[in-house]
Design a protein around this motif. Structure first.
Motif, PDB file in Angstrom:
ATOM      1  N   GLY A 136       0.866  -1.143   0.125  1.00 32.02           N
ATOM      2  CA  GLY A 136       0.024  -0.171  -0.096  1.00 32.02           C
ATOM      3  C   GLY A 136       0.958   1.249  -0.095  1.00 32.02           C
ATOM      4  O   GLY A 136       0.457   2.389   0.471  1.00 32.02           O
ATOM      5  N   LEU A 137       2.025   1.287  -0.683  1.00 35.13           N
ATOM      6  CA  LEU A 137       3.249   2.400  -0.514  1.00 35.13           C
ATOM      7  C   LEU A 137       2.704   3.120  -1.925  1.00 35.13           C
ATOM      8  O   LEU A 137       2.334   2.309  -2.895  1.00 35.13           O
ATOM      9  CB  LEU A 137       4.283   1.972  -0.366  1.00 35.13           C
ATOM     10  N   ARG A 138       3.022   4.429  -1.991  1.00 34.43           N
ATOM     11  CA  ARG A 138       2.895   5.215  -3.111  1.00 34.43           C
ATOM     12  C   ARG A 138       3.894   4.739  -3.978  1.00 34.43           C
ATOM     13  O   ARG A 138       5.167   4.366  -3.751  1.00 34.43           O
ATOM     14  CB  ARG A 138       3.387   6.742  -2.822  1.00 34.43           C
ATOM     15  N   ARG A 139       3.584   4.832  -5.470  1.00 33.07           N
ATOM     16  CA  ARG A 139       4.531   4.243  -6.581  1.00 33.07           C
ATOM     17  C   ARG A 139       4.886   5.376  -7.160  1.00 33.07           C
ATOM     18  O   ARG A 139       4.306   6.014  -8.451  1.00 33.07           O
ATOM     19  CB  ARG A 139       3.702   3.373  -7.556  1.00 33.07           C
ATOM     20  N   SER A 140       5.711   6.178  -6.439  1.00 42.57           N
ATOM     21  CA  SER A 140       6.128   7.532  -6.876  1.00 42.57           C
ATOM     22  C   SER A 140       7.366   7.380  -8.009  1.00 42.57           C
ATOM     23  O   SER A 140       8.173   6.502  -8.056  1.00 42.57           O
ATOM     24  CB  SER A 140       6.774   8.500  -5.821  1.00 42.57           C
ATOM     25  N   GLY A 141       7.268   8.607  -8.779  1.00 43.96           N
ATOM     26  CA  GLY A 141       8.433   8.664  -9.891  1.00 43.96           C
ATOM     27  C   GLY A 141       9.893   8.527  -9.281  1.00 43.96           C
ATOM     28  O   GLY A 141      10.918   8.251  -9.580  1.00 43.96           O
ATOM     29  N   GLU A 142      10.152   9.212  -8.066  1.00 37.60           N
ATOM     30  CA  GLU A 142      11.300   9.210  -7.246  1.00 37.60           C
ATOM     31  C   GLU A 142      11.910   7.761  -6.693  1.00 37.60           C
ATOM     32  O   GLU A 142      12.970   7.575  -7.120  1.00 37.60           O
ATOM     33  CB  GLU A 142      11.157  10.076  -5.998  1.00 37.60           C
ATOM     34  N   ARG A 143      10.810   7.216  -6.482  1.00 36.12           N
ATOM     35  CA  ARG A 143      11.523   5.585  -6.048  1.00 36.12           C
ATOM     36  C   ARG A 143      11.956   5.074  -7.080  1.00 36.12           C
ATOM     37  O   ARG A 143      12.895   4.116  -7.194  1.00 36.12           O
ATOM     38  CB  ARG A 143      10.132   4.845  -5.436  1.00 36.12           C
ATOM     39  N   PHE A 144      11.173   5.186  -8.469  1.00 38.59           N
ATOM     40  CA  PHE A 144      11.695   4.501  -9.555  1.00 38.59           C
ATOM     41  C   PHE A 144      12.945   4.743 -10.207  1.00 38.59           C
ATOM     42  O   PHE A 144      13.926   4.372 -10.711  1.00 38.59           O
ATOM     43  CB  PHE A 144      10.438   4.589 -10.614  1.00 38.59           C
ATOM     44  N   ALA A 145      13.114   6.360  -9.978  1.00 39.94           N
ATOM     45  CA  ALA A 145      14.292   7.040 -10.501  1.00 39.94           C
ATOM     46  C   ALA A 145      15.377   6.467  -9.579  1.00 39.94           C
ATOM     47  O   ALA A 145      16.587   6.259 -10.233  1.00 39.94           O
ATOM     48  CB  ALA A 145      14.142   8.700 -10.184  1.00 39.94           C
TER      49      ALA A 145
END
Length: 159
Positions: A23-32
């Motif tokens: 249930g965590l956010r799928r943010s662009g920062e995490r993928f970057a």
């Protein structure tokens, strides 16, 4: 190059699955941050990763880097090491996917980390597991000493 792309796609899918499950956010920062980790072949600390992101013009906070590294460790995409350096709070990381089992050499002077593989380690792991009736899933072996790098500015001065 193709292997790197495939490895990164697998890592991204695994991160997406883990974030959804928790249930965590799928943010662009995490993928970057994941992309940056999987573009490297070294052992790095969170501050070095933050600096690399900053130098590439990617605006991400230190807190996001630290928190994302913990998420990546938790879902098995990154391995966290404590090599017993001066600063006990300093952890080093390396990507987990596509890595063969290896051991480390850590210089007590300059803190450089070198990897090595030796097929005898796998044999020892298997023999120890069999003789003690234990299923060994992974192992960690670290040798500490002094590197012989001629360019090491701290050579000969064990800290």
């Amino acid at each position: 190059m193709q292997e790197h792309v495939s490895q990164l796609a697998t890592a991204r899918a695994k991160l997406e699955e883990s974030l959804l499950a928790k249930g965590l956010r799928r943010s662009g920062e995490r993928f970057a941050i994941l992309d940056e980790v999987y573009s490297r072949n070294d052992h790095f600390d969170a501050d070095h990763l933050y600096q690399a992101m900053y130098q590439k013009g990617y605006p991400v906070s230190r807190a996001t880097v630290y928190n994302t590294l913990e998420v990546l460790v938790d879902c098995g995409l990154v391995i966290k090491h404590h090599f017993g350096e001066d600063d006990n709070s300093k952890s080093r990381y390396e990507k987990a996917l596509g890595r063969q089992q290896h051991a480390h050499l850590v210089c007590l002077n300059c803190h450089s980390v070198k990897e090595f593989c030796d097929p005898r380690l796998q044999l020892i792991k298997t023999n120890v597991g069999n003789s003690l009736q234990f299923h060994v899933e992974s192992h960690s072996l670290v040798f500490y000493g002094e590197c012989l790098d001629e360019n090491c500015e701290k050579r000969g001065v064990i800290i």
